[in-house]
Design a protein around this motif. Structure first.
Motif, PDB file in Angstrom:
ATOM      1  N   ARG A  84      -7.511   1.788  -0.748  1.00  0.00           N
ATOM      2  CA  ARG A  84      -6.102   2.184  -0.734  1.00  0.00           C
ATOM      3  C   ARG A  84      -5.445   1.889  -2.078  1.00  0.00           C
ATOM      4  O   ARG A  84      -5.749   0.899  -2.725  1.00  0.00           O
ATOM      5  N   THR A  85      -4.520   2.751  -2.457  1.00  0.00           N
ATOM      6  CA  THR A  85      -3.744   2.542  -3.673  1.00  0.00           C
ATOM      7  C   THR A  85      -2.649   1.525  -3.372  1.00  0.00           C
ATOM      8  O   THR A  85      -1.919   1.672  -2.389  1.00  0.00           O
ATOM      9  N   ARG A 102      -5.287   7.179  -0.840  1.00  0.00           N
ATOM     10  CA  ARG A 102      -6.578   6.536  -1.080  1.00  0.00           C
ATOM     11  C   ARG A 102      -7.130   6.947  -2.433  1.00  0.00           C
ATOM     12  O   ARG A 102      -6.905   8.057  -2.907  1.00  0.00           O
ATOM     13  N   ASN A 103      -7.860   6.021  -3.047  1.00  0.00           N
ATOM     14  CA  ASN A 103      -8.562   6.298  -4.300  1.00  0.00           C
ATOM     15  C   ASN A 103      -9.841   7.077  -3.988  1.00  0.00           C
ATOM     16  O   ASN A 103     -10.278   7.121  -2.825  1.00  0.00           O
ATOM     17  N   THR A 161       0.844  -1.193   0.000  1.00  0.00           N
ATOM     18  CA  THR A 161       0.000   0.000   0.000  1.00  0.00           C
ATOM     19  C   THR A 161       0.880   1.244   0.000  1.00  0.00           C
ATOM     20  O   THR A 161       1.928   1.273   0.636  1.00  0.00           O
TER      21      THR A 161
END
Length: 61
Positions: free
Chosen positions: A34-35, A28-29, A24
């Motif tokens: 989480r990206t 956040r997208n 991670t």
């Protein structure tokens, strides 16, 4: 739970048979998830196994 064995070679000593991981980034997208980055093991290229090394032996007199 049964464990899978690596029949095609030896387990990679660099990743211990876990060749692909998701890391991670902390951001956040827009939908709240989480990206993550998907990363392969650089030693075994994501296979989890390595070929057995050939051992050279010398025969003496």
């Amino acid at each position: 739970m049964p464990q899978h064995t690596h029949a095609s070679g030896h387990v990679c000593g660099h990743c211990d048979g876990f060749p692909v991981v998701a890391i991670t980034t902390g951001t956040r997208n827009p939908d709240g998830t989480r990206t993550t980055l998907i990363v392969n093991c650089p030693t075994c290229n994501g296979t989890g196994t390595l070929r057995a090394r050939r051992v050279l032996t010398t025969a003496g007199r």
